[in-house]
Design a protein around this motif. Structure first.
Motif, PDB file in Angstrom:
ATOM      1  N   THR A 121       0.849  -1.195   0.000  1.00 32.72           N
ATOM      2  CA  THR A 121       0.000   0.000   0.000  1.00 32.72           C
ATOM      3  C   THR A 121       0.883   1.243   0.000  1.00 32.72           C
ATOM      4  N   HIS A 122       0.282   2.386  -0.386  1.00 33.84           N
ATOM      5  CA  HIS A 122       1.043   3.629  -0.526  1.00 33.84           C
ATOM      6  C   HIS A 122       0.343   4.774   0.193  1.00 33.84           C
ATOM      7  N   ASN A 123       1.140   5.746   0.581  1.00 38.08           N
ATOM      8  CA  ASN A 123       0.627   7.070   0.917  1.00 38.08           C
ATOM      9  C   ASN A 123       1.670   8.084   0.453  1.00 38.08           C
ATOM     10  N   ASN A 124       1.466   9.341   0.746  1.00 36.00           N
ATOM     11  CA  ASN A 124       2.376  10.367   0.224  1.00 36.00           C
ATOM     12  C   ASN A 124       3.791  10.269   0.787  1.00 36.00           C
ATOM     13  N   ASP A 125       3.903   9.721   1.981  1.00 33.34           N
ATOM     14  CA  ASP A 125       5.203   9.702   2.650  1.00 33.34           C
ATOM     15  C   ASP A 125       5.918   8.360   2.578  1.00 33.34           C
ATOM     16  N   ALA A 126       5.182   7.288   2.296  1.00 36.32           N
ATOM     17  CA  ALA A 126       5.790   5.964   2.418  1.00 36.32           C
ATOM     18  C   ALA A 126       5.055   4.932   1.572  1.00 36.32           C
ATOM     19  N   PHE A 127       5.712   3.797   1.376  1.00 34.28           N
ATOM     20  CA  PHE A 127       5.005   2.610   0.886  1.00 34.28           C
ATOM     21  C   PHE A 127       5.218   1.502   1.908  1.00 34.28           C
ATOM     22  N   ILE A 128       4.195   0.689   2.090  1.00 36.06           N
ATOM     23  CA  ILE A 128       4.190  -0.314   3.150  1.00 36.06           C
ATOM     24  C   ILE A 128       4.045  -1.697   2.533  1.00 36.06           C
ATOM     25  N   VAL A 129       4.956  -2.581   2.903  1.00 32.65           N
ATOM     26  CA  VAL A 129       4.907  -3.967   2.449  1.00 32.65           C
ATOM     27  C   VAL A 129       4.266  -4.787   3.564  1.00 32.65           C
ATOM     28  N   HIS A 130       3.119  -5.408   3.257  1.00 36.13           N
ATOM     29  CA  HIS A 130       2.376  -6.200   4.241  1.00 36.13           C
ATOM     30  C   HIS A 130       2.635  -7.686   4.004  1.00 36.13           C
ATOM     31  N   PHE A 131       2.814  -8.415   5.080  1.00 38.35           N
ATOM     32  CA  PHE A 131       3.034  -9.856   5.016  1.00 38.35           C
ATOM     33  C   PHE A 131       1.790 -10.536   5.597  1.00 38.35           C
ATOM     34  N   ASP A 132       0.945 -11.040   4.706  1.00 32.71           N
ATOM     35  CA  ASP A 132      -0.385 -11.513   5.081  1.00 32.71           C
ATOM     36  C   ASP A 132      -0.397 -13.026   5.290  1.00 32.71           C
ATOM     37  N   CYS A 133      -0.925 -13.449   6.423  1.00 33.40           N
ATOM     38  CA  CYS A 133      -1.044 -14.878   6.708  1.00 33.40           C
ATOM     39  C   CYS A 133      -2.182 -15.468   5.869  1.00 33.40           C
ATOM     40  N   LEU A 134      -1.869 -16.496   5.071  1.00 38.61           N
ATOM     41  CA  LEU A 134      -2.859 -17.134   4.212  1.00 38.61           C
ATOM     42  C   LEU A 134      -3.413 -18.413   4.818  1.00 38.61           C
ATOM     43  N   ASP A 135      -2.841 -18.821   5.934  1.00 41.93           N
ATOM     44  CA  ASP A 135      -3.287 -20.046   6.603  1.00 41.93           C
ATOM     45  C   ASP A 135      -3.251 -19.806   8.112  1.00 41.93           C
ATOM     46  N   LYS A 136      -4.359 -19.360   8.661  1.00 41.92           N
ATOM     47  CA  LYS A 136      -4.424 -18.985  10.076  1.00 41.92           C
ATOM     48  C   LYS A 136      -4.085 -20.136  11.019  1.00 41.92           C
ATOM     49  N   GLN A 137      -4.299 -21.358  10.571  1.00 44.04           N
ATOM     50  CA  GLN A 137      -3.990 -22.511  11.416  1.00 44.04           C
ATOM     51  C   GLN A 137      -2.483 -22.667  11.645  1.00 44.04           C
ATOM     52  N   GLN A 138      -1.705 -22.127  10.735  1.00 45.24           N
ATOM     53  CA  GLN A 138      -0.252 -22.273  10.836  1.00 45.24           C
ATOM     54  C   GLN A 138       0.422 -21.065  11.483  1.00 45.24           C
ATOM     55  N   GLU A 139      -0.356 -20.032  11.778  1.00 44.67           N
ATOM     56  CA  GLU A 139       0.228 -18.772  12.233  1.00 44.67           C
ATOM     57  C   GLU A 139       1.023 -18.912  13.528  1.00 44.67           C
ATOM     58  N   LYS A 140       0.670 -19.868  14.374  1.00 43.22           N
ATOM     59  CA  LYS A 140       1.371 -20.052  15.641  1.00 43.22           C
ATOM     60  C   LYS A 140       2.501 -21.081  15.540  1.00 43.22           C
ATOM     61  N   GLN A 141       2.674 -21.666  14.364  1.00 47.48           N
ATOM     62  CA  GLN A 141       3.676 -22.702  14.195  1.00 47.48           C
ATOM     63  C   GLN A 141       5.085 -22.117  14.005  1.00 47.48           C
ATOM     64  N   ALA A 142       6.086 -22.882  14.416  1.00 42.52           N
ATOM     65  CA  ALA A 142       7.477 -22.419  14.315  1.00 42.52           C
ATOM     66  C   ALA A 142       7.890 -22.187  12.867  1.00 42.52           C
ATOM     67  N   ILE A 143       7.418 -23.043  11.952  1.00 42.10           N
ATOM     68  CA  ILE A 143       7.811 -22.908  10.546  1.00 42.10           C
ATOM     69  C   ILE A 143       7.257 -21.608   9.958  1.00 42.10           C
ATOM     70  N   TYR A 144       6.040 -21.260  10.343  1.00 42.55           N
ATOM     71  CA  TYR A 144       5.457 -19.992   9.875  1.00 42.55           C
ATOM     72  C   TYR A 144       6.314 -18.815  10.331  1.00 42.55           C
ATOM     73  N   LYS A 145       6.704 -18.821  11.589  1.00 43.54           N
ATOM     74  CA  LYS A 145       7.509 -17.726  12.127  1.00 43.54           C
ATOM     75  C   LYS A 145       8.858 -17.630  11.406  1.00 43.54           C
ATOM     76  N   GLN A 146       9.505 -18.773  11.163  1.00 47.40           N
ATOM     77  CA  GLN A 146      10.786 -18.775  10.461  1.00 47.40           C
ATOM     78  C   GLN A 146      10.633 -18.230   9.042  1.00 47.40           C
ATOM     79  N   THR A 147       9.555 -18.645   8.378  1.00 46.95           N
ATOM     80  CA  THR A 147       9.328 -18.201   7.004  1.00 46.95           C
ATOM     81  C   THR A 147       9.010 -16.714   6.954  1.00 46.95           C
TER      82      THR A 147
END
Length: 344
Positions: A121-147
């Motif tokens: 996303t963009h605004n006048n001062d910055a652009f923001i790179v978002h890292f979106d979780c596509l699998d909520k079941q894995q969000e708490k897993q160690a592999i998700y965090k490492q990735t």
């Protein structure tokens, strides 16, 4: 954009880069593949037909275990270049500036993981790179965090390679807890201390970089380095000294100048003092290894005949051409300009 669809399930370039980095961390690639159920010989030959997500998961878990590095994803992201994914040419052909290149690169995340997507996303001062979780079941897993760590660091450091400038993010939002003992390392590698957020993982960059022209010649240099890096996979059995690992790491991560001893030590999960001591046991100093890496790269770049002395000097981390010229004369007895003409 057909090339992106074609490559979505091809994990081989990424796995090859991971294994090449694992070699630097004293992990034998064949053993790592065996534990993950991946046919090492087929992977090395480039004809592995398919790789399952469970195999990728086992690869991550075993490499973390064998290296003893709970921040492996963070350190791997620091060492990885986009050219390791085999898509440099397409990005260069399709991009004129950082924004376009980053947008295309964000579509290549499936080459690394199906768990996380990247949006911008963009605004006048910055652009923001978002890292979106596509699998909520894995969000708490160690592999998700490492990735996640891998991807966030990868984006920061790859922007450096696009414009040959060390970029410091304006802000980093991070949903995971970071222990007090690891805050310093996250801050060093991400170049800003991550702020705890309940809502998102994101990195904010100054808007001025979005339209910055990319340096395609720098990616050509990265292609050379990655080729060298992956060849270490085959040569590792005969060059298993700590000196060789440091030398190879310097070669593979030199496209923005050679990194400091503190950075390398952290990446190998040791202190700078321990790194120096281990090299001393093999009869060399860190400065000697770093000097030899710079010499090797300077000769290779100048011999290629495609890059000016100024470009080579900059790529090797010299602020002044005069300093590079003096050092090159000490190495070879010739000025770099004379060597380039002679070799050409």
């Amino acid at each position: 954009m057909l090339y992106i669809d074609k490559m979505k399930t091809d994990y081989q370039p990424f796995i090859s880069a991971l294994l090449a980095y694992a070699v630097q961390r004293d992990v034998h690639p064949e053993k790592l593949c065996r534990l993950a159920g991946i046919a090492f010989d087929k992977l090395k030959a480039g004809n592995l037909k398919s790789i399952q997500q469970t195999q990728m998961d086992h690869l991550w878990l075993n490499v973390i275990n064998l290296t003893g590095d709970p921040l492996f994803g963070l350190h791997f992201g620091e060492s990885l270049q986009l050219s390791a994914l085999g898509v440099v040419g397409e990005i260069i052909k399709s991009s004129t500036n950082v924004g376009e290149a980053l947008t295309i690169a964000s579509t290549l995340v499936p080459l690394i993981t199906p768990m996380i997507g990247i949006s911008i996303t963009h605004n006048n001062d910055a652009f923001i790179v978002h890292f979106d979780c596509l699998d909520k079941q894995q969000e708490k897993q160690a592999i998700y965090k490492q990735t996640l760590d891998l991807l966030m660091v990868f984006v920061i450091h790859e922007l450096d390679g696009l414009i040959l400038e060390k970029i410091r993010p304006m802000k980093i939002k991070y949903k995971n807890n970071i222990s007090d003992i690891n805050v310093k390392e996250y801050t060093r590698i991400m170049r800003n201390q991550p702020q705890r957020s309940k809502l998102e993982n994101s990195i904010t960059f100054p808007a001025l970089y979005w339209n910055e022209p990319i340096l395609s010649s720098n990616y050509e240099l990265q292609k050379i380095l990655v080729k060298q890096h992956q060849e270490l996979l085959i040569q590792s059995s005969s060059k298993n000294t700590f000196q060789a690992k440091i030398f190879n790491y310097l070669l593979a991560n030199s496209y923005l100048g050679l990194v400091s001893i503190e950075q390398i030590a952290a990446n190998f999960n040791v202190s700078a003092r321990t790194l120096q001591r281990r090299l001393k046991l093999e009869g060399v100093s860190f400065q000697q290894v770093a000097d030899e890496a710079r010499k090797t790269l300077s000769i290779q770049y100048l011999s290629a005949g495609e890059y000016s002395v100024k470009q080579v000097s900059h790529m090797l981390g010299y602020n002044e051409i005069s300093a590079f010229t003096r050092t090159f004369k000490r190495w070879t007895g010739m000025a770099p300009s004379g060597f380039r003409k002679q070799d050409g």
